[in-house]
Design an enzyme around this catalytic site. Structure first.
Site, PDB file in Angstrom:
ATOM      1  N   LYS A  33      -4.974  -2.770  -4.741  1.00  0.00           N
ATOM      2  CA  LYS A  33      -4.267  -2.081  -5.831  1.00  0.00           C
ATOM      3  C   LYS A  33      -4.337  -2.915  -7.108  1.00  0.00           C
ATOM      4  O   LYS A  33      -4.574  -2.390  -8.192  1.00  0.00           O
ATOM      5  CB  LYS A  33      -2.811  -1.812  -5.428  1.00  0.00           C
ATOM      6  CG  LYS A  33      -2.681  -0.704  -4.378  1.00  0.00           C
ATOM      7  CD  LYS A  33      -1.286  -0.595  -3.787  1.00  0.00           C
ATOM      8  CE  LYS A  33      -1.281   0.382  -2.612  1.00  0.00           C
ATOM      9  NZ  LYS A  33       0.023   0.484  -1.940  1.00  0.00           N
TER      10      LYS A  33
ATOM     11  N   GLN B 167       5.654  -2.227  -1.194  1.00  0.00           N
ATOM     12  CA  GLN B 167       4.720  -2.004  -0.090  1.00  0.00           C
ATOM     13  C   GLN B 167       5.473  -1.893   1.238  1.00  0.00           C
ATOM     14  O   GLN B 167       6.326  -2.724   1.541  1.00  0.00           O
ATOM     15  CB  GLN B 167       3.693  -3.153  -0.043  1.00  0.00           C
ATOM     16  CG  GLN B 167       2.538  -2.922   0.897  1.00  0.00           C
ATOM     17  CD  GLN B 167       1.634  -1.754   0.504  1.00  0.00           C
ATOM     18  OE1 GLN B 167       1.481  -1.419  -0.658  1.00  0.00           O
ATOM     19  NE2 GLN B 167       1.050  -1.106   1.487  1.00  0.00           N
TER      20      GLN B 167
ATOM     21  N   ASP C 106       4.712   5.994  -6.115  1.00  0.00           N
ATOM     22  CA  ASP C 106       4.348   6.323  -4.730  1.00  0.00           C
ATOM     23  C   ASP C 106       4.788   7.745  -4.379  1.00  0.00           C
ATOM     24  O   ASP C 106       4.339   8.312  -3.381  1.00  0.00           O
ATOM     25  CB  ASP C 106       5.048   5.363  -3.755  1.00  0.00           C
ATOM     26  CG  ASP C 106       4.128   4.264  -3.258  1.00  0.00           C
ATOM     27  OD1 ASP C 106       2.910   4.506  -3.183  1.00  0.00           O
ATOM     28  OD2 ASP C 106       4.638   3.183  -2.922  1.00  0.00           O
TER      29      ASP C 106
HETATM   30  N1  GUN Z   1       2.156   1.359   3.232  1.00  0.00           N
HETATM   31  C1  GUN Z   1       1.151   2.136   3.693  1.00  0.00           C
HETATM   32  N2  GUN Z   1       0.815   3.058   2.757  1.00  0.00           N
HETATM   33  C2  GUN Z   1       1.621   2.846   1.705  1.00  0.00           C
HETATM   34  C3  GUN Z   1       1.732   3.464   0.424  1.00  0.00           C
HETATM   35  O1  GUN Z   1       1.057   4.425   0.078  1.00  0.00           O
HETATM   36  N3  GUN Z   1       2.682   2.943  -0.397  1.00  0.00           N
HETATM   37  C4  GUN Z   1       3.463   1.908  -0.039  1.00  0.00           C
HETATM   38  N4  GUN Z   1       4.381   1.482  -0.907  1.00  0.00           N
HETATM   39  N5  GUN Z   1       3.385   1.317   1.132  1.00  0.00           N
HETATM   40  C5  GUN Z   1       2.458   1.784   1.987  1.00  0.00           C
END
Ligand code: GUN
Length: 294
Positions: A53, A97, A120
């Site tokens: 990211k 996350q 998200d």
């Molecule tokens: N863990 C697995 N996929 C995601 C996601 O799309 N966003 C976040 N914040 N954590 C994750």
């Protein structure tokens, strides 16, 4: 002969488009969009996702901040850090996350993020807005799948879709987006899950199948009709002596059996995965434009 839906090339193209938009934004006197990620602990997969990211942010010209916290952090401290990011006017988007350590209530943390910065799309306000068709931040994976289908001119209107898996992040929002009354949607959707009897009876009638249950090679050739579109969301890591890293990724679809029956299919890796990060970037750009919540 099936056509491969190439998420890698498509996502690279979209990243170029976002980079161009950012350039124009800056030239017009705007500020760089800014994504803040919070990473608790040192889970290998989470480290990898967060690093990708950050890399993607850099590529398109966003600012990115990584807040690293030890897995012993208290819920209160984490809430406080989220609040600081909420108040920081330079930060447009915030992600925490997941998964979080078991002593922390994940839902509480999700709900602490300002909906206006919840790129998200996990906050109940965004989920609710999406469900009733209002502008909202949509969860990155389903948003990425819709983008892929659109870019490959795959029509959903009037089609019969089977979504396998009912997670809050993928299956549930996917079923709503495919069925909504909008430019893209208007499909008849069956949301299948672990308690669905005779799953095959449903999938073998479906024009579009989204496999998002997290079971490696679950969808087999006999479950799919000729000409179907198959979207594979699975990413199960398995040991492999054929790769340098010692492991490989398997999708939820038994590719070799299913692909020959398909009109379109996504590979794993290089299908849905790369699109997820692009959706997060798009949401961050939207957040910086402050256009979703008027
Ligand atoms: N863990 C697995 N996929 C995601 C996601 O799309 N966003 C976040 N914040 N954590 C994750």
């Amino acid at each position: 002969m099936y056509q491969l839906i190439d998420g890698k090339t498509t996502s690279a193209k979209i990243k170029e488009e976002i980079a161009e938009e950012v350039k124009q934004l800056i030239e017009a006197g705007g500020k760089k969009p800014h994504l803040a990620a919070v990473l608790v602990g040192h889970d290998g997969a989470s480290e990898t996702y967060v690093a990708s990211k950050e890399r993607a942010c850099k590529f398109v010209g966003f600012n990115s901040t990584l807040v690293r916290l030890e897995d012993t952090v208290s819920e209160e401290e984490l809430l406080q850090r989220v609040n600081e990011l909420n108040k920081n006017e330079d930060v447009d988007g915030i992600i925490v996350q997941l998964p979080l350590p078991s002593h922390i209530n994940e839902q509480k943390i999700i709900e602490a993020i300002l909906p206006q910065k919840d790129v998200d799309g996990f906050h109940p306000v965004n989920v609710g807005r999406m469900v009733i068709g209002l502008p909202a931040f949509v969860s990155a994976t389903p948003a990425g799948i819709i983008e892929l289908l659109k870019r490959y001119n795959i029509e959903s209107s009037g089609k019969s879709c089977a979504v396998i898996g009912r997670s809050n992040i993928v299956g549930k929002p996917m079923s709503i987006l495919l069925s909504q009354k909008a430019d893209f949607g208007n499909a008849t959707v069956t949301l299948c899950h672990s308690r669905t009897p005779d799953l095959k009876e449903i999938t073998e009638k479906a024009d579009i199948i989204v496999a998002a249950l997290g079971k490696a090679e679950f969808l087999t050739g006999d479950m799919v009709k000729q000409g179907a579109v198959v979207i594979d969301v699975g990413i199960t890591r398995v040991k492999s002596d054929k790769t340098k890293s010692g492991w490989k990724l398997l999708g939820d679809v038994k590719f070799d059996e299913v692909a020959p029956k398909c009109s379109y299919i996504t590979p794993v890796p290089g299908g849905v995965g790369p699109m997820t990060i692009v959706s997060l970037l798009k949401n961050t750009l939207l957040a910086s434009r402050k256009e979703i919540f008027q």
